[in-house]
Design a protein around this motif. Structure first.
Motif, PDB file in Angstrom:
ATOM      1  N   ASP B  34       0.838  -1.187   0.000  1.00 23.47           N
ATOM      2  CA  ASP B  34       0.000   0.000   0.000  1.00 23.47           C
ATOM      3  C   ASP B  34       0.876   1.240   0.000  1.00 23.47           C
ATOM      4  O   ASP B  34       1.764   1.368   0.849  1.00 23.47           O
ATOM      5  CB  ASP B  34      -0.869  -0.007   1.263  1.00 23.47           C
ATOM      6  CG  ASP B  34      -1.868   1.119   1.272  1.00 23.47           C
ATOM      7  OD1 ASP B  34      -2.915   0.997   0.618  1.00 23.47           O
ATOM      8  OD2 ASP B  34      -1.580   2.146   1.925  1.00 23.47           O
ATOM      9  N   GLY B  35       0.641   2.148  -0.945  1.00 26.00           N
ATOM     10  CA  GLY B  35       1.443   3.368  -0.987  1.00 26.00           C
ATOM     11  C   GLY B  35       1.379   4.015  -2.342  1.00 26.00           C
ATOM     12  O   GLY B  35       0.347   3.978  -3.014  1.00 26.00           O
ATOM     13  N   ILE B  36       2.498   4.652  -2.731  1.00 23.79           N
ATOM     14  CA  ILE B  36       2.599   5.213  -4.070  1.00 23.79           C
ATOM     15  C   ILE B  36       3.912   4.748  -4.694  1.00 23.79           C
ATOM     16  O   ILE B  36       4.889   4.500  -3.996  1.00 23.79           O
ATOM     17  CB  ILE B  36       2.530   6.762  -4.092  1.00 23.79           C
ATOM     18  CG1 ILE B  36       3.678   7.389  -3.296  1.00 23.79           C
ATOM     19  CG2 ILE B  36       1.182   7.250  -3.590  1.00 23.79           C
ATOM     20  CD1 ILE B  36       3.780   8.899  -3.460  1.00 23.79           C
ATOM     21  N   LEU B  99      -0.698   4.990  -7.909  1.00 20.08           N
ATOM     22  CA  LEU B  99      -1.150   4.484  -6.615  1.00 20.08           C
ATOM     23  C   LEU B  99      -0.901   2.977  -6.524  1.00 20.08           C
ATOM     24  O   LEU B  99      -0.955   2.264  -7.534  1.00 20.08           O
ATOM     25  CB  LEU B  99      -2.640   4.785  -6.413  1.00 20.08           C
ATOM     26  CG  LEU B  99      -3.053   6.260  -6.585  1.00 20.08           C
ATOM     27  CD1 LEU B  99      -4.525   6.449  -6.229  1.00 20.08           C
ATOM     28  CD2 LEU B  99      -2.181   7.199  -5.775  1.00 20.08           C
ATOM     29  N   VAL B 100      -0.651   2.515  -5.306  1.00 20.41           N
ATOM     30  CA  VAL B 100      -0.429   1.090  -5.047  1.00 20.41           C
ATOM     31  C   VAL B 100      -1.423   0.628  -3.996  1.00 20.41           C
ATOM     32  O   VAL B 100      -1.538   1.230  -2.926  1.00 20.41           O
ATOM     33  CB  VAL B 100       1.009   0.844  -4.527  1.00 20.41           C
ATOM     34  CG1 VAL B 100       1.188  -0.608  -4.076  1.00 20.41           C
ATOM     35  CG2 VAL B 100       2.035   1.200  -5.591  1.00 20.41           C
ATOM     36  N   GLN B 131       6.752   3.935  -1.923  1.00 17.53           N
ATOM     37  CA  GLN B 131       6.734   4.468  -0.545  1.00 17.53           C
ATOM     38  C   GLN B 131       5.415   4.104   0.132  1.00 17.53           C
ATOM     39  O   GLN B 131       4.362   4.308  -0.442  1.00 17.53           O
ATOM     40  CB  GLN B 131       6.847   5.996  -0.559  1.00 17.53           C
ATOM     41  CG  GLN B 131       8.215   6.492  -0.920  1.00 17.53           C
ATOM     42  CD  GLN B 131       8.705   7.595   0.019  1.00 17.53           C
ATOM     43  OE1 GLN B 131       9.816   7.532   0.513  1.00 17.53           O
ATOM     44  NE2 GLN B 131       7.890   8.576   0.272  1.00 17.53           N
TER      45      GLN B 131
END
Lengths: 131, 131, 131
Positions: B34-36, B99-100, B131
């Motif tokens: 989860d992150g970018i 996005l992740v 990140q």
């Protein structure tokens, strides 16, 4: 970190100003060694880009060609007369994201960060935040 | 995570190369769910963009139209002769932020990530940081 | 936070729609006061930009000039007939990164965030993630 900012003064209607030093200085002061650095221009007739700094003819050519593709006068409706600057701002963009490793901006050999003035001369602000 | 990188080899002067697989693989190896994800091109005559992959005519049309709007020869000052590539690099941009979620790049149905070669053929590098 | 999304409905082939309110609302709901906000458009014939909202003539001029520089019909190969929209999407870009301080988007006095429809009218989605 909270955002930091610095001020620059453009001296021409269209001008690219190298801001590597100011951005790296804010990064140094942040004490952050690893992350990403966001450079954000809070103006609608300016932008930020990454391009070559070694030969000043490169930014000269970028400026001239942008002025040719998006002419300063082209029957625009906006009364302030700077629509070309607004258009170039949206094409080049208000922000850049740069990787940070070991306390340094990770840029390619020929890359520098440029503030892009499209409606100068003016006093301008640049925001920097490292995460 | 520290930045990872991969190498690609362009085979034409102007070429868009799908890099979804390489970016997703680095995301997989990072273990981050989860992150970018920042994709950064450390070159001044190349860029990265997100556009349609289903029909190769789309990137073909983008390439042709960019070459028409920013002609390869246009009385540029830069002696190296690749000013058009520098200009296109600033218009398309050196980075993309994706996005992740759940360990996957969040892209739209028709979106793929493309490395944009504007002065090939060359061996090129792409940096990725999650990140 | 996990990504949030909202839907908008464009009503014209080319249209800029102010999305400040929707993005700020998602930021409010996230409860995050300090960081960065990524706005991502999961489409290949739309984009997101930051520009002036005070005078609607500005976005009008941007739209008109983009349509002039990248004509809707120009012997494109892509059979769907919307190559101009794909090209404009890559020039303007699929994402914006905005700084967040004290729970607010940090935008300049004249800046607003615009969803850019280049192949409307359609129902569209916008993703927002705050870190």
């Amino acid at each position: 970190m909270t955002k930091k900012e610095f001020t620059i003064r453009s001296t021409s209607p269209t001008q690219f100003i190298n801001i590597d030093r100011q951005v790296q200085q804010i990064l140094n002061e942040s004490g952050i060694s690893d992350g990403i650095c966001v450079v954000f221009v809070p103006h609608t007739t300016a932008a930020v880009t990454i391009n070559e700094n070694a030969d000043p003819d490169v930014t000269h050519d970028i400026i001239d060609e942008l002025n040719k593709v998006i002419p300063w006068a082209d029957n625009y409706a906006h009364r302030e007369g700077n629509s070309a600057a607004h258009i170039k701002a949206s094409l080049v963009g208000a922000s850049e994201v740069i990787l940070v490793e070991n306390g340094r901006l990770v840029l390619g050999t020929w890359q520098s960060i440029f503030f892009c003035e499209f409606d100068g001369p003016r006093t301008r602000h640049v925001y920097v935040k490292v995460q």
